[in-house]
Design a protein around this motif. Structure first.
Motif, PDB file in Angstrom:
ATOM      1  N   SER A  62       0.813  -1.211   0.000  1.00 12.74           N
ATOM      2  CA  SER A  62       0.000   0.000   0.000  1.00 12.74           C
ATOM      3  C   SER A  62       0.852   1.268   0.000  1.00 12.74           C
ATOM      4  O   SER A  62       2.052   1.232   0.283  1.00 12.74           O
ATOM      5  N   CYS A  63       0.173   2.373  -0.277  1.00 15.29           N
ATOM      6  CA  CYS A  63       0.813   3.696  -0.272  1.00 15.29           C
ATOM      7  C   CYS A  63       0.487   4.447   1.016  1.00 15.29           C
ATOM      8  O   CYS A  63       0.549   5.677   1.053  1.00 15.29           O
ATOM      9  N   TYR A  65       1.868   5.575   3.713  1.00 14.41           N
ATOM     10  CA  TYR A  65       3.218   5.775   4.219  1.00 14.41           C
ATOM     11  C   TYR A  65       3.272   6.195   5.685  1.00 14.41           C
ATOM     12  O   TYR A  65       4.295   6.025   6.339  1.00 14.41           O
ATOM     13  N   SER A 208       5.969   7.053  -8.696  1.00 16.86           N
ATOM     14  CA  SER A 208       5.317   5.943  -8.002  1.00 16.86           C
ATOM     15  C   SER A 208       6.129   4.659  -8.073  1.00 16.86           C
ATOM     16  O   SER A 208       5.942   3.751  -7.261  1.00 16.86           O
ATOM     17  N   HIS A 235       2.497  11.124  -4.271  1.00 16.69           N
ATOM     18  CA  HIS A 235       3.245  10.284  -3.339  1.00 16.69           C
ATOM     19  C   HIS A 235       4.088  11.097  -2.350  1.00 16.69           C
ATOM     20  O   HIS A 235       4.683  10.518  -1.437  1.00 16.69           O
ATOM     21  N   LYS A 268      -3.100   8.687   0.024  1.00 11.84           N
ATOM     22  CA  LYS A 268      -1.880   7.929   0.311  1.00 11.84           C
ATOM     23  C   LYS A 268      -1.422   8.242   1.735  1.00 11.84           C
ATOM     24  O   LYS A 268      -2.079   7.839   2.681  1.00 11.84           O
ATOM     25  N   ILE A 353       9.327   4.985  -1.165  1.00 15.24           N
ATOM     26  CA  ILE A 353       9.188   3.903  -2.145  1.00 15.24           C
ATOM     27  C   ILE A 353      10.559   3.320  -2.444  1.00 15.24           C
ATOM     28  O   ILE A 353      11.518   4.057  -2.693  1.00 15.24           O
ATOM     29  N   GLY A 396       6.335  -0.336  -0.631  1.00 16.99           N
ATOM     30  CA  GLY A 396       5.900   0.890   0.013  1.00 16.99           C
ATOM     31  C   GLY A 396       6.179   0.780   1.505  1.00 16.99           C
ATOM     32  O   GLY A 396       5.640  -0.106   2.180  1.00 16.99           O
TER      33      GLY A 396
END
Length: 416
Positions: A62-63, A65, A208, A235, A268, A353, A396
């Motif tokens: 997943s993003c 973060y 990404s 992101h 995100k 990332i 991620g």
């Protein structure tokens, strides 16, 4: 190394680049879904652990973060919203909206002092709603020359920017450049100057799939040629800066210069759902709200999403996000320490990332199987998200990953 979709776009006006791209895609994604490497259907989640078909996996997919989307305050805000409003207001925002939508945009104006924010249901809707108006010289404080715009797309810009090429071409010519080849950008700027057109440079902030764009340099190039820089920093939002303003804002000197339009994601690191655009003047915001196609005719953000977004915005100012940022960057540094590979994309950079580049799709597939069998899922990536014939494992990294989970990744990749 984000999306090389631009590589498949021919300079010939009538080339069907979508068909070209499709014809070059292998069955590797379908194989990955059948093998349970991606396309997961989950039945539960706790932190970074998923339940899939009765089994548990640690996810680096997943993003999220900062891990905000399952923070107790966010969950409580959603529960309260359902009691107050029901599930949704089935209406465009121009007809009615919850008070939290106004509060969210006001708070974003504090994260980005002096800017006027407008929230959409996703970042792609921002692009589609704003860029045609910009190119058509409709936004009063972003004038376009009489000759019209020249859209200049960076080769690795997100697919949601690239795919609108046909719309851009109704307003002006479109060209591309490579961030790693200054001559291609200079050529585009020379073309803008020769034809009297206003260049609109379209880029990501953090890619990404990898890479950080030097947005400060591009802003200066655009300014030198009386043009604009449009940044999709989906992101980068929330992961950096005292109030979570993000990568691009920090890279631009904690400001949004007059010739920059900055788009960001709420889906995100922000922990909610949707996208937003920052504009310098309220007059431009009014035009976009009144005439932006995806704003006027698209469905508004779900009530639960907008309320969660508003709660997250408040958490950007009370120390919650700052603490999570510290945890994120500690985890990122530790990931780089334990995953020692010369093929690790983004190593040492201010990006959450990481990618392990592999020389074939089959190698990426097999590495993903190795991780999955050991209880870890990541995102195996194939063309058109990476160069044809190659593969990538995308990771991620989150503030909520444990050190033990990251240590395990290092051991598994070393034995792959």
């Amino acid at each position: 190394m984000n999306s090389p979709l631009g590589d498949t776009i021919s300079t010939k006006e009538n080339t069907n680049w979508v068909a070209q791209r499709s014809s070059a895609i292998t069955d590797m994604y379908d194989r990955a879904v059948r093998a349970g490497l991606t396309g997961h259907t989950i039945t539960g989640r706790r932190g970074k652990t998923l339940t899939v078909d009765g089994k548990t996996y640690v996810e680096f997919t997943s993003c999220s973060y900062l891990g905000l989307e399952d923070h107790p305050r966010m969950i409580q805000a959603v529960h309260a919203a359902v009691d107050r409003y029901g599930m949704n207001l089935s209406s465009s925002r121009n007809s009615m909206e919850p008070i939290e939508a106004v509060e969210l945009e006001d708070t974003l104006g504090k994260v980005y002092p002096g800017m006027h924010a407008l929230v959409f249901n996703c970042v792609s809707s921002v692009h589609l709603g704003l860029l045609p108006l910009l190119g058509a010289n409709t936004l009063p404080n972003y004038p376009i020359s009489l000759a019209g715009p020249l859209f200049v797309i960076e080769r690795t810009a997100h697919a949601s920017i690239q795919v609108l090429k046909g719309i851009y071409k109704q307003l002006g010519p479109v060209t591309r450049f490579r961030i790693d080849d200054e001559d291609t950008l200079a050529e585009a700027m020379n073309e803008a100057r020769r034809t009297g057109r206003t260049p609109i440079i379209l880029v990501d902030g953090i890619g990404s799939m990898g890479g950080l764009i030097d947005v400060a340099h591009l802003q200066q190039v655009a300014e030198n040629h009386s043009g604009y820089l449009y940044i999709d920093d989906a992101h980068g939002i929330s992961i950096d800066g005292p109030s979570g303003a993000g990568y691009a804002y920090q890279a631009l000197g904690s400001q949004v210069p007059a010739n920059v339009l900055l788009a960001g994601s709420l889906s995100k690191a922000f922990g909610g759902s949707g996208g937003f655009i920052l504009l310098h003047e309220e007059a431009d915001r009014r035009v976009l709200r009144r005439e932006g196609n995806t704003m006027v005719f698209g469905h508004a953000n779900m009530i639960t999403h907008m309320v969660a977004n508003a709660e997250s915005a408040r958490m950007h100012f009370d120390g919650t996000v700052a603490t999570l940022q510290e945890q994120l960057w500690a985890n990122v540094a530790y990931f780089d320490e334990v995953v020692r590979s010369g093929d690790l994309i983004n190593a040492g950079t201010r990006s959450p990332i990481r990618g392990l580049a592999l020389d074939s799709e089959e190698a990426a597939f097999n590495a993903a199987v190795h991780l999955r069998d050991a209880g870890v899922v990541c995102f195996p990536v194939f063309y058109p998200l990476v160069a044809k014939g190659t593969g990538l494992l995308r990771f991620g990294i989150s503030a909520t990953h444990t050190r033990a989970q990251i240590t395990n990744i290092g051991h598994l990749l070393a034995s792959a």
